[in-house]
Motif scaffolding. Structure first.
Motif, mmCIF file in Angstrom:
data_model
loop_
_atom_site.group_PDB
_atom_site.id
_atom_site.type_symbol
_atom_site.label_atom_id
_atom_site.label_comp_id
_atom_site.label_asym_id
_atom_site.label_seq_id
_atom_site.Cartn_x
_atom_site.Cartn_y
_atom_site.Cartn_z
ATOM 1 N N CYS A 242 0.834 -1.179 0.000
ATOM 2 C CA CYS A 242 0.000 0.000 0.000
ATOM 3 C C CYS A 242 0.878 1.241 0.000
ATOM 4 O O CYS A 242 1.837 1.315 0.757
ATOM 5 C CB CYS A 242 -0.908 0.045 1.237
ATOM 6 N N MET B 111 -0.592 4.471 0.284
ATOM 7 C CA MET B 111 -1.226 5.243 1.352
ATOM 8 C C MET B 111 -2.626 4.698 1.580
ATOM 9 O O MET B 111 -3.239 4.154 0.680
ATOM 10 C CB MET B 111 -1.294 6.721 1.001
ATOM 11 N N TYR B 112 -3.111 4.844 2.799
ATOM 12 C CA TYR B 112 -4.428 4.327 3.102
ATOM 13 C C TYR B 112 -5.501 5.343 2.742
ATOM 14 O O TYR B 112 -5.262 6.545 2.773
ATOM 15 C CB TYR B 112 -4.531 3.971 4.585
ATOM 16 N N THR B 113 -6.683 4.845 2.429
ATOM 17 C CA THR B 113 -7.799 5.754 2.208
ATOM 18 C C THR B 113 -8.088 6.475 3.521
ATOM 19 O O THR B 113 -7.921 5.919 4.603
ATOM 20 C CB THR B 113 -9.057 4.985 1.766
ATOM 21 N N GLU C 220 -10.675 7.238 5.018
ATOM 22 C CA GLU C 220 -11.720 6.689 5.893
ATOM 23 C C GLU C 220 -11.123 5.815 6.984
ATOM 24 O O GLU C 220 -11.602 5.789 8.103
ATOM 25 C CB GLU C 220 -12.732 5.848 5.099
ATOM 26 N N LEU C 221 -10.071 5.060 6.626
ATOM 27 C CA LEU C 221 -9.464 4.153 7.591
ATOM 28 C C LEU C 221 -8.786 4.911 8.721
ATOM 29 O O LEU C 221 -8.919 4.568 9.889
ATOM 30 C CB LEU C 221 -8.447 3.242 6.902
ATOM 31 N N ILE C 222 -8.038 5.919 8.327
ATOM 32 C CA ILE C 222 -7.269 6.679 9.308
ATOM 33 C C ILE C 222 -8.206 7.492 10.199
ATOM 34 O O ILE C 222 -7.960 7.673 11.391
ATOM 35 C CB ILE C 222 -6.260 7.586 8.582
ATOM 36 N N GLY D 226 -10.666 8.531 12.686
ATOM 37 C CA GLY D 226 -11.073 7.858 13.903
ATOM 38 C C GLY D 226 -9.906 7.350 14.722
ATOM 39 O O GLY D 226 -10.073 7.000 15.880
ATOM 40 N N THR D 227 -8.710 7.299 14.108
ATOM 41 C CA THR D 227 -7.548 6.812 14.848
ATOM 42 C C THR D 227 -6.574 7.935 15.182
ATOM 43 O O THR D 227 -5.597 7.707 15.898
ATOM 44 C CB THR D 227 -6.783 5.760 14.019
ATOM 45 N N ILE E 286 -3.497 7.912 17.886
ATOM 46 C CA ILE E 286 -2.107 8.001 17.432
ATOM 47 C C ILE E 286 -1.366 9.117 18.171
ATOM 48 O O ILE E 286 -0.260 8.922 18.683
ATOM 49 C CB ILE E 286 -2.050 8.250 15.904
ATOM 50 N N VAL F 217 5.071 10.394 12.414
ATOM 51 C CA VAL F 217 4.124 9.389 11.916
ATOM 52 C C VAL F 217 4.435 9.024 10.466
ATOM 53 O O VAL F 217 4.396 7.852 10.079
ATOM 54 C CB VAL F 217 2.671 9.908 12.049
ATOM 55 N N MET G 218 7.548 6.780 10.622
ATOM 56 C CA MET G 218 7.302 5.469 11.230
ATOM 57 C C MET G 218 6.462 4.563 10.345
ATOM 58 O O MET G 218 6.537 3.338 10.439
ATOM 59 C CB MET G 218 6.606 5.630 12.590
ATOM 60 N N THR G 219 5.644 5.155 9.475
ATOM 61 C CA THR G 219 4.746 4.349 8.636
ATOM 62 C C THR G 219 5.206 4.317 7.176
ATOM 63 O O THR G 219 4.447 3.901 6.295
ATOM 64 C CB THR G 219 3.304 4.889 8.693
ATOM 65 N N LYS H 181 2.853 5.814 4.732
ATOM 66 C CA LYS H 181 1.518 5.242 4.550
ATOM 67 C C LYS H 181 0.451 6.043 5.278
ATOM 68 O O LYS H 181 -0.702 6.068 4.873
ATOM 69 C CB LYS H 181 1.497 3.792 5.043
ATOM 70 N N ILE H 182 0.839 6.645 6.385
ATOM 71 C CA ILE H 182 -0.082 7.523 7.094
ATOM 72 C C ILE H 182 0.499 8.927 7.118
ATOM 73 O O ILE H 182 1.567 9.161 7.678
ATOM 74 C CB ILE H 182 -0.323 7.035 8.534
#
Lengths: 129, 129
Positions: free
Chosen positions: B14, B16-18, B20-22, B24-25, B29, B49, B52-53, B56-57
């Motif tokens: 991946c 980067m994430y969509t 929507e996933l991130i 709420g978190t 974080i 961040v 560390m990712t 991706k985030i």
DNA sequence: ATTTTATACCTAAGAAACTTATGTATAAAA
DNA sequence: TTTTATACATAAGTTTCTTAGGTATAAAAT
């Protein structure tokens, strides 16, 4: 709505998750259920998810139906009406496109989990032997 | 914005994430980073961040600052201004309340992960030996 | 028999949490 | 001297929920 959630010596105890967490995973959940069960109708999806998660994830109808319509409009799912007596059910199934979409979405979520576990330094849950 | 994400033989790839996933978190974080690093300023959080990712985030500033203000208003974090030459940094730290909040939130997310793995039938990622 | 609960679909207003765009200003690098 | 990086911030717009309401049939409980 219950939202009691306290840490007890690394035991995970949650009655229900905050909606922010579930937000964003609804389409993935629906598509994956359709992949595994072939065909399902809306109400059946809400009940199945509630049962499978011991009530931790409750899909509201206000969230479900617009999402189903969105997935259908987008070409990931199709449906057939079925009558049980006079009551109608809309049985949804994955389209060919939807079969690809579900793989991408589940894969993306699996990757996301790994990344978040690293970021939040979450250890593997010990199985309750 | 790049959103290429394809499954390749169970390998998680991946870029980067969509969002929507991130969604709420973000609070989880931020609170967890402050827990592990003691004090941090906003810009530092976004960079940490991202590193560390592996990109991706990516926390956008439009998401970050309102969230920091919200956490502060809510009593989970406090801050002290520090001047680097003429440039200001707002160093945030967890309050006592925040130290409890972060435990609850990380615990809730860990539980959520387990539930979702069961629901989506996600297997453990094999470590890339 | 009648009321309640469960089943089964639906929409609309409002809230929450983002993205995108924009703004300000200093410091370092090209 | 221009661009990039650092460092803060707000505001409009979008998405995706929740909450609340609506319609109707079937089963269970009183």
């Amino acid at each position: 709505m219950y939202k009691i959630c306290l840490p007890k010596n690394l035991m995970y105890i949650c009655l229900m998750y905050t909606s922010e967490l579930i937000k964003g995973t609804l389409k993935t959940i629906i598509l994956n259920l359709l992949k595994e069960r072939g065909k399902m109708y809306g109400y059946e999806i809400t009940q199945t998810v509630k049962e499978m998660t011991d009530g931790k994830i409750k899909i509201t109808e206000g969230a479900l139906y617009p999402t189903l319509h969105s997935l259908e409009k987008n070409g990931d799912i199709g449906f057939e009406k079925e009558y049980i007596g006079k009551r109608v059910r809309k049985y949804y199934t994955l389209t060919e496109q939807g079969q690809k979409t579900v793989l991408v979405k589940v894969n993306e979520f699996a990757d996301f989990i790994e990344t978040m576990k690293y970021l939040l330094d979450i250890q593997q849950k010990p199985s309750n032997a």
